[in-house]
Each structure stands twice: as C-alpha cells, then as structure tokens.
Design a protein around this motif. Structure first.
Motif, PDB file in Angstrom:
ATOM      1  N   ASN A 252       0.806  -1.219   0.000  1.00 57.86           N
ATOM      2  CA  ASN A 252       0.000   0.000   0.000  1.00 57.86           C
ATOM      3  C   ASN A 252       0.837   1.265   0.000  1.00 57.86           C
ATOM      4  O   ASN A 252       0.300   2.365   0.091  1.00 57.86           O
ATOM      5  CB  ASN A 252      -0.924   0.020   1.226  1.00 57.86           C
ATOM      6  CG  ASN A 252      -1.859  -1.167   1.254  1.00 57.86           C
ATOM      7  OD1 ASN A 252      -2.592  -1.405   0.304  1.00 57.86           O
ATOM      8  ND2 ASN A 252      -1.832  -1.925   2.354  1.00 57.86           N
ATOM      9  N   LEU A 253       2.170   1.099  -0.087  1.00 54.03           N
ATOM     10  CA  LEU A 253       3.062   2.245   0.047  1.00 54.03           C
ATOM     11  C   LEU A 253       4.297   2.055  -0.825  1.00 54.03           C
ATOM     12  O   LEU A 253       4.949   1.010  -0.780  1.00 54.03           O
ATOM     13  CB  LEU A 253       3.485   2.384   1.524  1.00 54.03           C
ATOM     14  CG  LEU A 253       4.469   3.500   1.859  1.00 54.03           C
ATOM     15  CD1 LEU A 253       3.791   4.861   1.725  1.00 54.03           C
ATOM     16  CD2 LEU A 253       5.019   3.314   3.267  1.00 54.03           C
ATOM     17  N   TRP A 254       4.607   3.063  -1.621  1.00 50.75           N
ATOM     18  CA  TRP A 254       5.870   3.101  -2.358  1.00 50.75           C
ATOM     19  C   TRP A 254       6.774   4.149  -1.704  1.00 50.75           C
ATOM     20  O   TRP A 254       6.292   5.196  -1.235  1.00 50.75           O
ATOM     21  CB  TRP A 254       5.647   3.492  -3.817  1.00 50.75           C
ATOM     22  CG  TRP A 254       4.964   2.456  -4.651  1.00 50.75           C
ATOM     23  CD1 TRP A 254       4.480   1.243  -4.255  1.00 50.75           C
ATOM     24  CD2 TRP A 254       4.709   2.561  -6.054  1.00 50.75           C
ATOM     25  NE1 TRP A 254       3.930   0.577  -5.313  1.00 50.75           N
ATOM     26  CE2 TRP A 254       4.056   1.357  -6.438  1.00 50.75           C
ATOM     27  CE3 TRP A 254       4.949   3.527  -7.012  1.00 50.75           C
ATOM     28  CZ2 TRP A 254       3.641   1.116  -7.740  1.00 50.75           C
ATOM     29  CZ3 TRP A 254       4.550   3.298  -8.317  1.00 50.75           C
ATOM     30  CH2 TRP A 254       3.900   2.097  -8.681  1.00 50.75           C
ATOM     31  N   THR A 255       8.080   3.866  -1.701  1.00 48.82           N
ATOM     32  CA  THR A 255       9.040   4.813  -1.130  1.00 48.82           C
ATOM     33  C   THR A 255      10.164   5.082  -2.116  1.00 48.82           C
ATOM     34  O   THR A 255      10.841   4.146  -2.566  1.00 48.82           O
ATOM     35  CB  THR A 255       9.647   4.277   0.186  1.00 48.82           C
ATOM     36  OG1 THR A 255       8.597   3.985   1.105  1.00 48.82           O
ATOM     37  CG2 THR A 255      10.578   5.311   0.805  1.00 48.82           C
ATOM     38  N   LEU A 256      10.368   6.344  -2.452  1.00 46.21           N
ATOM     39  CA  LEU A 256      11.480   6.752  -3.303  1.00 46.21           C
ATOM     40  C   LEU A 256      12.745   6.775  -2.456  1.00 46.21           C
ATOM     41  O   LEU A 256      12.945   7.655  -1.634  1.00 46.21           O
ATOM     42  CB  LEU A 256      11.192   8.147  -3.864  1.00 46.21           C
ATOM     43  CG  LEU A 256      10.881   8.270  -5.349  1.00 46.21           C
ATOM     44  CD1 LEU A 256      10.448   9.694  -5.678  1.00 46.21           C
ATOM     45  CD2 LEU A 256      12.098   7.897  -6.182  1.00 46.21           C
ATOM     46  N   GLU A 292      12.356   9.769   0.478  1.00 44.60           N
ATOM     47  CA  GLU A 292      13.387  10.075   1.467  1.00 44.60           C
ATOM     48  C   GLU A 292      14.280  11.198   0.943  1.00 44.60           C
ATOM     49  O   GLU A 292      14.641  11.222  -0.236  1.00 44.60           O
ATOM     50  CB  GLU A 292      14.236   8.835   1.760  1.00 44.60           C
ATOM     51  CG  GLU A 292      13.455   7.709   2.419  1.00 44.60           C
ATOM     52  CD  GLU A 292      14.334   6.505   2.731  1.00 44.60           C
ATOM     53  OE1 GLU A 292      15.573   6.601   2.549  1.00 44.60           O
ATOM     54  OE2 GLU A 292      13.783   5.469   3.152  1.00 44.60           O
ATOM     55  N   PHE A 293      14.608  12.105   1.845  1.00 42.22           N
ATOM     56  CA  PHE A 293      15.567  13.163   1.531  1.00 42.22           C
ATOM     57  C   PHE A 293      16.569  13.234   2.672  1.00 42.22           C
ATOM     58  O   PHE A 293      16.179  13.357   3.845  1.00 42.22           O
ATOM     59  CB  PHE A 293      14.878  14.511   1.354  1.00 42.22           C
ATOM     60  CG  PHE A 293      15.843  15.661   1.157  1.00 42.22           C
ATOM     61  CD1 PHE A 293      16.408  15.901  -0.082  1.00 42.22           C
ATOM     62  CD2 PHE A 293      16.200  16.483   2.220  1.00 42.22           C
ATOM     63  CE1 PHE A 293      17.317  16.941  -0.263  1.00 42.22           C
ATOM     64  CE2 PHE A 293      17.100  17.529   2.054  1.00 42.22           C
ATOM     65  CZ  PHE A 293      17.659  17.757   0.807  1.00 42.22           C
ATOM     66  N   LEU A 315       7.780  14.067   8.146  1.00 38.02           N
ATOM     67  CA  LEU A 315       8.608  13.603   9.254  1.00 38.02           C
ATOM     68  C   LEU A 315      10.029  14.093   9.058  1.00 38.02           C
ATOM     69  O   LEU A 315      10.541  14.111   7.938  1.00 38.02           O
ATOM     70  CB  LEU A 315       8.598  12.070   9.317  1.00 38.02           C
ATOM     71  CG  LEU A 315       9.396  11.412  10.458  1.00 38.02           C
ATOM     72  CD1 LEU A 315       8.789  11.765  11.808  1.00 38.02           C
ATOM     73  CD2 LEU A 315       9.441   9.892  10.266  1.00 38.02           C
ATOM     74  N   SER A 316      10.659  14.483  10.167  1.00 33.91           N
ATOM     75  CA  SER A 316      12.050  14.942  10.101  1.00 33.91           C
ATOM     76  C   SER A 316      12.804  14.384  11.303  1.00 33.91           C
ATOM     77  O   SER A 316      12.395  14.581  12.446  1.00 33.91           O
ATOM     78  CB  SER A 316      12.114  16.470  10.098  1.00 33.91           C
ATOM     79  OG  SER A 316      13.460  16.915  10.089  1.00 33.91           O
ATOM     80  N   ILE A 321      14.686  13.464   6.098  1.00 30.13           N
ATOM     81  CA  ILE A 321      13.325  13.995   5.996  1.00 30.13           C
ATOM     82  C   ILE A 321      12.492  13.032   5.151  1.00 30.13           C
ATOM     83  O   ILE A 321      12.974  12.500   4.146  1.00 30.13           O
ATOM     84  CB  ILE A 321      13.335  15.395   5.352  1.00 30.13           C
ATOM     85  CG1 ILE A 321      14.065  16.392   6.255  1.00 30.13           C
ATOM     86  CG2 ILE A 321      11.914  15.874   5.062  1.00 30.13           C
ATOM     87  CD1 ILE A 321      14.304  17.743   5.606  1.00 30.13           C
ATOM     88  N   ILE A 322      11.270  12.786   5.578  1.00 32.78           N
ATOM     89  CA  ILE A 322      10.333  11.983   4.796  1.00 32.78           C
ATOM     90  C   ILE A 322       9.259  12.911   4.243  1.00 32.78           C
ATOM     91  O   ILE A 322       8.664  13.706   4.982  1.00 32.78           O
ATOM     92  CB  ILE A 322       9.664  10.883   5.646  1.00 32.78           C
ATOM     93  CG1 ILE A 322      10.723  10.006   6.323  1.00 32.78           C
ATOM     94  CG2 ILE A 322       8.724  10.040   4.782  1.00 32.78           C
ATOM     95  CD1 ILE A 322      11.600   9.242   5.355  1.00 32.78           C
ATOM     96  N   LEU A 323       9.042  12.821   2.941  1.00 29.38           N
ATOM     97  CA  LEU A 323       8.013  13.629   2.282  1.00 29.38           C
ATOM     98  C   LEU A 323       6.981  12.697   1.653  1.00 29.38           C
ATOM     99  O   LEU A 323       7.257  11.528   1.362  1.00 29.38           O
ATOM    100  CB  LEU A 323       8.628  14.518   1.198  1.00 29.38           C
ATOM    101  CG  LEU A 323       9.736  15.478   1.640  1.00 29.38           C
ATOM    102  CD1 LEU A 323      11.092  14.949   1.204  1.00 29.38           C
ATOM    103  CD2 LEU A 323       9.517  16.878   1.088  1.00 29.38           C
TER     104      LEU A 323
END
Length: 349
Positions: A252-256, A292-293, A315-316, A321-323
């Motif tokens: 249900n979730l993709w993460t770059l 993710e950054f 979130l930081s 940092i998560i965007l």
C-alpha cells in the motif's frame, strides 16, 4: 582526496604540457607523454581544462596548432591567481572542487592552490607519468556515456551560448529544443551507468546514497523494487542517461529511496517531470508515495524539487526527511518536452 575519483584534471601549460615558456619563445616543444595521458583520461571520461598564467590568444593559438584545444573545457588563461581559475572551472562544469586535480611544475603555484583550495588533488608536473595509474584516475567502469562525456559537455556549451542569444522567454527556448525525455526500466546493459550515476552525482542526489553494480542488479531483479532510468535528447544531440530513481514497492506504500539527476540537466526541469511521472504511477496503483531526503552540503536543490513536485514534509529526524506526494497538487506535464515511456514500463503502469 585519496578515496575520491577525479572528475576533471586541470593542466598548467608552460613546462607542463609543453617544454618552455611560450611568452618568451613561441617555439615550445610539446611533451608527448602528456598528450598520451590527455587522450587516456579523455577515453576514461575524465574531463580536462587549463589554468595557466599566460596570454590567452597566444596560448590558445598554440593549443589549436597542436590540435589539443578540443580536449579542454572552460580554459582559464590569464594572470589571476590559479586558485581563482580553478574555482571558475569547477563552477562552469558544475562540479565540486574536491573532484578536481591540478598539475603544475611550480611549487609556488601548487602551494597557492593548496592554501586556497585544500580539497584539490595536487600533482607536480615532474610526476606526470604516474597520473594514469593513480587510483583517483581510474573509474570502476567506462560506459558509453563516460566515453562521450567531453562531447556531451561541449554540446552543453553550444546550447548555453544559443540560450544566451535567444530572444524570448525561458519556456520558448525550452520549446525550441524539441526535447525528448525517455523513461525506461533499468536493464542489465544500464547497470554500469546506473552505478556511475550514484557514485558521481552529488548536487542533484536526494539522499546521497550510492549503490553498487551488484546491489542494483539484485534490486532490478526483485519484485520489491522498481528502478527507473531516464535519458534526455534534443535537436542538438543526446545528453545521455542522466537520471535514476529507485523505488521500494510495498503493498500500500511506495518509497522513493533515491532520486538523482546529472548536473548537466539542472536547467531543463526534468527532476520535476520524473517526480510527476512516478507520482502518477503510484496514484494509478492506489498506493501512497513517500520520498526520502537526506540533507548533504550540496543537495538542497533536490529538496526544492520535491516541494515544487507537490511533496509535503511529514517527518524529520536529524538530517533525514520523509516527504509524501500530494496527488491533488500534481502539475500537468510541461508542453515543452515530450515524455516517452518505454514498453517495458507497462508492467507497472
């Protein structure tokens, strides 16, 4: 500097590339060992430039006569401090000074650069023959993009000159380029270039992560990851394979995990385009998209790219940092560029 690969070698002229001082005697003698090294570095994808205290026209005419001028980007031939010229070269190419090497026969000049730019790898001209064997001068892979790197940069110089003379808006100029942005799934033949991009790209790397050939191969074969490769072309030729995105696929979730672009395309807006494309894919697959950054000393532009791309910070933690993509804020694809989706992407589309 010992663990860094050199992206550009900056050469002195007098008693380095040639024997003698050209301002005193135009009949200088070319150092043939240097020519072999210049050609070797060029084939490895290492860029080269000149920083010399000399008369510009006199020195450039001699380089043209020797048929060496084609190898050097943004030559700095003047009477200014060499550290200033080296900074100008790094800025023009858009690379960090810590990826430069400087070759000179004068200890004074080497010391001046060392004082002002301690990150630069310094090489005394008496040790020229050692250059090809230095670990900093030996990339792990030599790809088709790296073999053509100098030509790619020279095409960029032509484009920049045309843009400076263009009478119209920025968008009008971009439309005139007839750009084609090709997105494809990472294939085995692209693995070397993909690793090269993660190792070489610092300013436009959203996390600073690097992946080895073996890691990229394993992820490309896994159903837990999707790796996107981007190529840019226009009416003046190709920019090569200039972008990479690593996406971790959850139910249900993709993460770059990684998004990067070559610094040569920073003014073409392709970072936002690839983000837009990935976000639309995620939306189509009914999953959330996080990114993710990780802040570094060079990559703030990628954070701005995420914000322009409709991502919001959720979130930081320290430097990480998560965007998350806000699908309600996705912009339409710009009309100045044609986005081409390769057939193999159909499996995820």
């Amino acid at each position: 500097m010992s663990c860094n690969k050199v992206k550009c070698v900056v050469w002195d002229l007098d008693n380095t590339i040639w024997d003698g001082t050209i301002i005193e005697d135009d009949n200088v003698v070319l150092n043939n060992k240097v020519v072999d090294i210049i050609e070797t570095l060029d084939k490895r994808g290492i860029l080269q430039s000149i920083c010399s205290k000399n008369d510009f026209d006199l020195a450039m005419n001699k380089l043209k006569e020797l048929r060496l001028d084609k190898y050097f980007l943004y030559p700095q031939i003047n009477w200014n401090p060499k550290s200033e010229g080296i900074k100008n070269i790094a800025k023009s190419i858009n690379i960090g000074v810590d990826t430069l090497a400087f070759v000179d026969d004068q200890e004074f000049e080497l010391d001046e650069v060392k004082y002002s730019l301690p990150e630069v790898l310094l090489i005394n001209a008496k040790n020229i023959k050692e250059i090809p064997n230095m670990p900093e001068m030996n990339p792990k892979f030599i790809t088709s993009d790296s073999k053509n790197r100098r030509l790619l940069y020279q095409n960029d110089i032509k484009r920049n000159k045309i843009e400076e003379e263009f009478l119209g808006t920025k968008e009008d100029f971009l439309k005139s380029l007839d750009m084609k942005f090709t997105l494809s799934k990472l294939e085995d033949e692209d693995l070397k270039r993909a690793e090269e991009l993660t190792v070489r790209t610092h300013q436009l790397n959203a996390t600073g992560y690097t992946y080895s050939y073996e890691q990229l191969y394993e992820m490309s074969k896994s159903d837990k990851y999707f790796i996107l490769m981007a190529q840019l072309d226009d009416r003046y030729g190709t920019y090569g394979k200039i972008g990479l995105a690593v996406i971790e696929l959850g139910e249900n979730l993709w993460t770059l995990k990684l998004l990067l672009m070559s610094c040569r395309v920073v003014s073409r807006g392709v970072g936002t385009i690839i983000l837009n494309y990935i976000a639309r894919l995620a939306q189509k697959n009914n999953v959330r998209l996080l990114a993710e950054f990780v802040k570094t000393d060079r990559n703030r532009m990628m954070y701005i790219t995420y914000k322009f791309g409709g991502f919001k910070e959720i979130l930081s933690e320290n430097e990480k940092i998560i965007l998350e993509a806000d699908y309600s804020k996705l912009n339409p694809m710009p009309d100045y560029i044609e986005v081409i989706e390769k057939e193999e992407l159909a499996c995820i589309s």
